[in-house]
Each structure stands twice: as C-alpha cells, then as structure tokens.
Write a protein that holds these residues in place. Structure first.
Motif, mmCIF file in Angstrom:
data_model
loop_
_atom_site.group_PDB
_atom_site.id
_atom_site.type_symbol
_atom_site.label_atom_id
_atom_site.label_comp_id
_atom_site.label_asym_id
_atom_site.label_seq_id
_atom_site.Cartn_x
_atom_site.Cartn_y
_atom_site.Cartn_z
ATOM 1 N N TYR A 1 68.764 -7.868 61.602
ATOM 2 C CA TYR A 1 69.591 -6.537 62.125
ATOM 3 C C TYR A 1 69.274 -5.454 61.242
ATOM 4 O O TYR A 1 69.267 -4.498 61.823
ATOM 5 N N VAL A 2 69.154 -5.652 59.980
ATOM 6 C CA VAL A 2 68.757 -4.496 59.176
ATOM 7 C C VAL A 2 67.480 -3.992 59.336
ATOM 8 O O VAL A 2 67.085 -3.057 59.343
ATOM 9 N N ARG B 1 66.343 5.300 68.584
ATOM 10 C CA ARG B 1 66.119 4.091 69.344
ATOM 11 C C ARG B 1 66.300 2.930 68.477
ATOM 12 O O ARG B 1 66.530 1.697 68.823
ATOM 13 N N VAL C 1 67.970 2.538 65.783
ATOM 14 C CA VAL C 1 69.256 2.311 65.450
ATOM 15 C C VAL C 1 70.005 1.811 66.656
ATOM 16 O O VAL C 1 71.156 0.906 66.404
ATOM 17 N N GLU C 2 69.926 2.126 67.577
ATOM 18 C CA GLU C 2 70.502 1.766 68.906
ATOM 19 C C GLU C 2 70.295 0.221 69.162
ATOM 20 O O GLU C 2 71.135 -0.685 69.405
ATOM 21 N N ALA D 1 69.149 -1.690 66.898
ATOM 22 C CA ALA D 1 69.767 -2.467 66.006
ATOM 23 C C ALA D 1 71.683 -2.830 66.303
ATOM 24 O O ALA D 1 72.022 -4.138 66.117
ATOM 25 N N LEU D 2 72.187 -1.702 66.748
ATOM 26 C CA LEU D 2 73.741 -1.992 67.125
ATOM 27 C C LEU D 2 73.772 -2.755 68.061
ATOM 28 O O LEU D 2 74.635 -3.739 68.281
ATOM 29 N N LYS D 3 72.948 -2.813 69.306
ATOM 30 C CA LYS D 3 72.798 -3.738 70.447
ATOM 31 C C LYS D 3 72.519 -5.212 69.982
ATOM 32 O O LYS D 3 73.289 -6.062 70.594
ATOM 33 N N PHE E 1 73.011 -6.439 66.836
ATOM 34 C CA PHE E 1 74.022 -6.875 66.136
ATOM 35 C C PHE E 1 75.206 -7.248 66.894
ATOM 36 O O PHE E 1 75.790 -8.426 66.636
ATOM 37 N N LEU E 2 75.779 -6.528 67.781
ATOM 38 C CA LEU E 2 76.864 -6.634 68.588
ATOM 39 C C LEU E 2 76.745 -7.924 69.391
ATOM 40 O O LEU E 2 77.474 -8.943 69.570
ATOM 41 N N LEU E 3 75.386 -8.224 70.157
ATOM 42 C CA LEU E 3 75.495 -9.208 70.861
ATOM 43 C C LEU E 3 75.093 -10.503 70.052
ATOM 44 O O LEU E 3 75.540 -11.622 70.315
ATOM 45 N N ALA F 1 76.330 -10.854 66.824
ATOM 46 C CA ALA F 1 77.417 -11.570 66.426
ATOM 47 C C ALA F 1 78.382 -12.192 67.375
ATOM 48 O O ALA F 1 79.090 -13.123 67.264
ATOM 49 N N ASP G 1 65.789 -4.239 75.527
ATOM 50 C CA ASP G 1 66.340 -2.904 74.526
ATOM 51 C C ASP G 1 65.943 -3.102 73.374
ATOM 52 O O ASP G 1 65.438 -2.240 72.783
ATOM 53 N N GLY H 1 63.346 -0.936 71.201
ATOM 54 C CA GLY H 1 63.816 -0.104 70.151
ATOM 55 C C GLY H 1 63.448 -0.554 68.490
ATOM 56 O O GLY H 1 63.226 0.401 67.804
ATOM 57 N N GLU I 1 78.262 -10.173 57.697
ATOM 58 C CA GLU I 1 78.135 -9.515 58.703
ATOM 59 C C GLU I 1 78.737 -8.205 58.944
ATOM 60 O O GLU I 1 78.003 -7.296 59.717
ATOM 61 N N ILE J 1 75.326 -0.164 60.227
ATOM 62 C CA ILE J 1 74.348 0.243 61.483
ATOM 63 C C ILE J 1 75.282 1.209 62.197
ATOM 64 O O ILE J 1 74.846 2.294 62.644
ATOM 65 N N LEU K 1 68.251 3.777 75.159
ATOM 66 C CA LEU K 1 67.961 2.771 75.820
ATOM 67 C C LEU K 1 68.946 2.126 76.859
ATOM 68 O O LEU K 1 70.037 1.993 76.399
#
Lengths: 493, 107
Positions: A146-147, A157, A159-160, A162-164, A166-168, A170, A236, A240, B79, B86, B105
């Motif tokens: 993730y990092v 793109r 950071v986005e 990474a967020l995507k 991370f969320l999926l 987790a 994605d 990214g 986590e 983030i 994206l």
C-alpha cells in the motif's frame, strides 16, 4: 544436540529471515543519509535482493525439506521456488526503480526497505501451514505494498491507486480473517494438517460453518489474484502505481497468493470428496469467467499498463485450472507458469517504465509505434515478452500454457481446457497489436527519440528475456526438479 | 455448543454483515475504513467466543483463538495507520476524502 538443531532451524528460516533483517538494516540507513546520498541505498538494496535470490536457490540445491521457526515455517521445495520468484521480481523492479523515480522527481529511499518487507511477507505466506501465520504474512506484504503504491504522493493517480488498493485489500483481509474464524470454529485448528485430518474424518463442529469459512477464504484470495468478478481494482491499481512497483506486485503478489491457495486448498480441504467437489466447482466457474472476461476487456484497452492488467487477470484464470487439477498433476505446472509469468510480465512492465514521462498517457500504444526503427533491441525484447504472453513456441509462455492445458485435460476438465484455448486465441489479438505497432508502424511521437535505457534497466530486460527464452527452449531444467514438488504440500489420500 | 457462544457467533455475523454493507455502500474513505474495522472486530468476537466454547483444556476452552484475536488487533492498528496516511495524502491533493471525487482512474 540443541546447537545443531538451532542451526538447522535458522537455515530453514533463512529465505524469510534474510529479507526481514536486511530490510530493517536498510530502514536504519534511510534517515542517516541525506536525500542526495540515498542512491547508495540502492546499491545496497540491489546486492541484498541478489542474495535473497541466491539463498533459496542454494537451499534448493543442498538441502532436503526441513522445518524451522519452531515448526511454523517450512522450507519445502514449493516455498523455496516461490521465494526465488519473489526475489527475482523484486530484483528486476529494483533495477529500474531509480531511473523511474528520478524522472517523476520522487526519489525516496524508504522504498528499498519496503520492498524487502514485501518479499518477507510473501515468503512467510508460502512457507507456513498455519492460517495465523498466512494472515500475518499477507498483511506484512500488503501494508508494505500500500505504501509503495502511493509513494509518488505528488501524483494524484498514484495516491488514488494506493487508496483503492488499500480499501479493497483491507476489505478482502477482513473476509479472510472471518473465514479463518469460521474454519477454526468448525475444526478447532489453525494448522492445515489438523484442518485436513478433521475434514477427512468428518469430525467437524458444523459443516455449514466450515464451508462458509472456506468460501470466505476463497473470495478473499480471489480478490488478491484478481479473479472475475473480484478483479475491478486490478486495472486501476496497476495503472496508477509507479510502473516498477506494478511489475513487482503483478508477479510477486500473484505468485504468493497462488502458493497459499495451493497449500490451503490441497492440504486443508481436499480430504473429503464432498468438500473438494464444492471448491473445484466454485473455482471452475470463476476460472471460466476470469479467462474470458479478462481477455475481452484487454482487447479494448489502448494503454499498455491497463492492457497488461487485464492480461494478468486472464493469466490468473489459466493458473486456476492448475489449481483445480489434483495436486500431483497441477502443482508443478502452476509453479512453472508462475516462474515464466514472473519473467515475461516483469520484463514487459520494465520496458513500459522506460517510456513513462510525467504525463498521463505515457503508456499509450501510439508511443510504441516504430520502436523497432529507433531502438531495435528494446523492440525485440518487448516482442519476445508479448509473444510469450500470447503463448507462441518456443517461448516459456507456450510451455506454461501447454502444461496447464494438459493438466486440465488429464484431470478430466476438458470443457475448461477448451475455454482456455478460446481465451488464448482472443488474447493473441491484443498482444499482436503491440507487436504490429512496434515493428510495422512509422514512429510518430518524439517520446522514443529521447528514450534513455540506462545500464541497470538493460540488465533487467536482458534477465527477463533470458528467463523467458531458456524456460521455453529447455523447460525440463525447471520442470524436472519441480515434478516432485507436490510431495511437500499435501500427502495424497 | 452452549447458548452463549452461539449468541455471540450470531452477533458477530450480524456485525460482519453491517461492516460489509457499509464498505459496499458508503462513499467516504474514513467511513469505509471504520466499516472494515467493524468487520475485523466481528471476526475477533467470533474467534474468542468459539475458542471459549471448543472442548479442551479442562473445559475452559482453547487459547489459540484468543491469541489470533490479539494478532488481528495489532495488525488492524498497523493497517489503519497506513490507511489514514493514504487518506491524508489524498486530502492534500483533492481537499476531500470522498472516493467519488477520486475519479481520475475510474472506480
């Protein structure tokens, strides 16, 4: 003698322990060095990743399977082969990392220790028969990834993605943990041997609980390997993330997840026909959808990173056929395919990473037009990766597909094998699109005129080409030693 | 199984469903993160209640499920730390943590 026992223990843990300790040492180095001096970290990191590759290879040559880490970490051939793949993917990604990061102006030394932590996590995952430890390895890997996915934090793109991711990630971890809890509730065990014998004897506290747990574990790993319908994050995140990181996670995460699935499904849940027929059916349906939809969606992409992301979805579908086959037919083929896949996919992403400017559509197909006229060697290398991904003999990708195809036929899944053939033909279309652009179109953009190919990147590409070609010409070099690999995973009933 | 553990299991599966529903329907990154925490903790509840109910150790249950719950707690904290970092990085770029705005994206 306790001393020799300790030494054996440590020796078996080396493939996991080495990257962990090395990563910690590198982490100390990061704040000690000024930003300008952090290129020295890169030399140290490349050396360490090279050693991480050689440690499991030397153990494969010298050692018989043994256990270490208080009998929690195994050092069987499957784990060692996968360790080699993780470190190879990490090595090739590291070789192009500084060029890429300097170009996007985000050279941060922290990425090097994080790569080692990711390799450690993968290595823990595949070396253990304990669900608790698989969970810990998965998180060590995921948190590090993730990092480094969001490492270029000035770039939206990255950071986005990474967020995507991370969320999926987790979310799928939560599914996995709940699955473990249910399996534990049904069998009172966390280790796959205990779960396996409970499944064989049928002495479980509640069959529905066991099956629900198994279903959650399969869904969690379907997310990780990007199987349809749990694939939507793949394009994605792959697009990214910084391209060398994409290369590393495309090959490494996939190899780790398939290693875990091989062990969990075959050691834990194949003892009773009632249970195993259920997951075989589930995975068959997922595999058909994954192969077809992955390839069809790749057809319409005109950016290479997105296209290769869907291609990686499709390859996960092929690999699932090897997972479904009985362990003595499937395991060796899955591992061989993963090794070839590591070389050809990392190679392709490494070539793309050379193209990437700071702009958004740098990996657009039109940028590759006429590459052969400007950079013939690079175009030939990329052509080899594309042909190998298509499955053209005599390259590694062909042998991989062919052996998986045979395994599916031999285990009685002829229908799946036919779907795989159709999917591979569809897939040929988009790989050939890249080849046509590189070899038969005139150069139209200036990007390839001032393309830099620094020496480390050339080494990475050469390594990937060598691996792809050698595995295609002399597959028995690897398939031979792999033929007994299933013995370490699960005892046949 | 006695009644108390199966009630706890029922509660944990309800919490799990609430968390999963939240992840799939909410649009704020922080809310989704909290829903994931609910899911992880529902798994902890299941682990602890089940390990208490399983036969062994002279009727007081097995201990390894409780150990696993401790691991889950520790890792969930790590986590969450990375996840919040983030989210902050995204907030600096976009001025919002709504995942619908993160549309460069396609989702």
């Amino acid at each position: 003698m306790a001393g020799t026992e300790l030494m054996l223990d440590l020796r078996a843990m080396m493939p996991t322990l080495f990257p962990a300790v090395y990563g910690l040492l590198l982490l100390i180095g990061v704040p000690l060095l000024r930003r300008d001096d952090q290129r020295w970290l890169w030399y140290i990191a490349v050396g360490g990743m090279l050693v991480s590759t050689l440690v499991p290879i030397s153990l494969l040559y010298t050692g018989t399977a043994s256990q270490g880490g208080m009998e929690m970490l195994r050092c069987d051939p499957m784990a060692l082969w996968l360790d080699v793949m993780f470190a190879l993917a990490g090595l090739m990604a590291l070789l192009v990392m500084p060029t890429y990061l300097r170009r996007v102006d985000a050279y941060r030394g922290e990425v090097f220790p994080l790569m080692f932590f990711a390799v450690t996590g993968m290595s823990i995952m595949v070396a253990t028969e304990n669900l608790v430890l698989i969970f810990i390895g998965l998180e060590v890997l995921s948190i590090a990834l993730y990092v480094i996915t969001g490492m270029v934090r000035e770039q939206q793109r990255s950071v986005e993605a990474a967020l995507k991711y991370f969320l999926l990630g987790a979310f799928s971890t939560a599914l996995f943990v709940y699955g473990i809890a249910l399996v534990y509730g049904a069998t009172a065990r966390f280790d796959l041997v205990g779960i396996g014998s409970a499944v064989i004897s049928g002495e479980v506290f509640g069959m529905p609980m066991l099956l629900a747990g198994l279903a959650l574990i399969i869904v969690a790993f379907a997310f990780k390997i990007g199987a349809v319908p749990f694939h939507f994050w793949v394009p994605d995140v792959y697009q990214g993330a910084p391209t060398p990181v994409t290369a590393f996670m495309a090959a490494g995460t996939k190899a780790a997840a398939f290693g875990v699935l091989l062990r969990v499904l075959h050691a834990g849940f194949s003892g009773s026909a009632d249970v195993s027929s259920r997951w075989v059916l589930t995975l068959s349906v997922l595999a058909v959808a994954t192969m077809l939809i992955g390839n069809l969606l790749a057809l319409v992409q005109d950016r290479l990173k997105r296209m290769l992301a869907y291609s990686s979805v499709a390859h996960a579908g092929y690999l699932m056929l090897g997972l479904i086959a009985p362990i003595d037919v499937g395991a060796a083929n899955v591992l061989f395919y993963l090794l070839v896949y590591t070389f050809m996919t990392v190679g392709a992403f490494v070539v793309i990473s050379l193209f990437e400017e700071d702009e958004e559509d740098a990996d657009h197909l039109s940028h590759f037009s006429g590459l052969f006229q400007r950079r013939p060697l690079l175009a030939i290398a990329m052509g080899i990766f594309m042909l190998s991904l298509t499955g053209i003999p005599p390259l590694g990708g062909f042998v991989g597909k062919y052996t998986i195809f045979l395994a599916a036929v031999r285990s009685g899944h002829v229908g799946l094998a036919v779907v795989m053939g159709v999917a591979a033909v569809i897939g040929a279309a988009y790989y050939l699109k890249v080849i046509v652009a590189m070899f038969f179109r005139a150069p139209e953009r200036s990007v390839i005129d001032n393309l830099e190919v620094p020496l480390p990147a050339a080494v990475a590409v050469a390594l990937a080409v060598a691996g792809t070609v050698i595995l295609g010409v002399a597959p028995s070099l690897v398939l031979g030693p792999l033929s007994q690999v299933h013995a370490g995973i699960a005892l046949l009933p | 199984m006695t009644d108390a553990p199966s009630a706890a299991l029922l509660l944990s599966s309800l919490l799990f469903a609430v968390g999963a529903f939240g992840v799939l329907t909410r649009r704020g990154a922080i809310t989704i993160l909290m829903c994931i925490e609910i899911m992880l903790n529902s798994a902890n509840l299941a682990l602890i209640s089940v390990s208490r109910a399983l036969p062994g150790n002279g009727g007081s249950g097995l201990v390894d499920g409780q150990v696993m719950a401790l691991f889950v707690l520790a890792i969930a904290a790590a986590e969450a730390a990375v996840g919040l970092a983030i989210v902050i990085a995204l907030f600096r770029l976009k001025g919002s943590t709504d995942i619908d705005l993160a549309r460069l994206l396609k989702w």
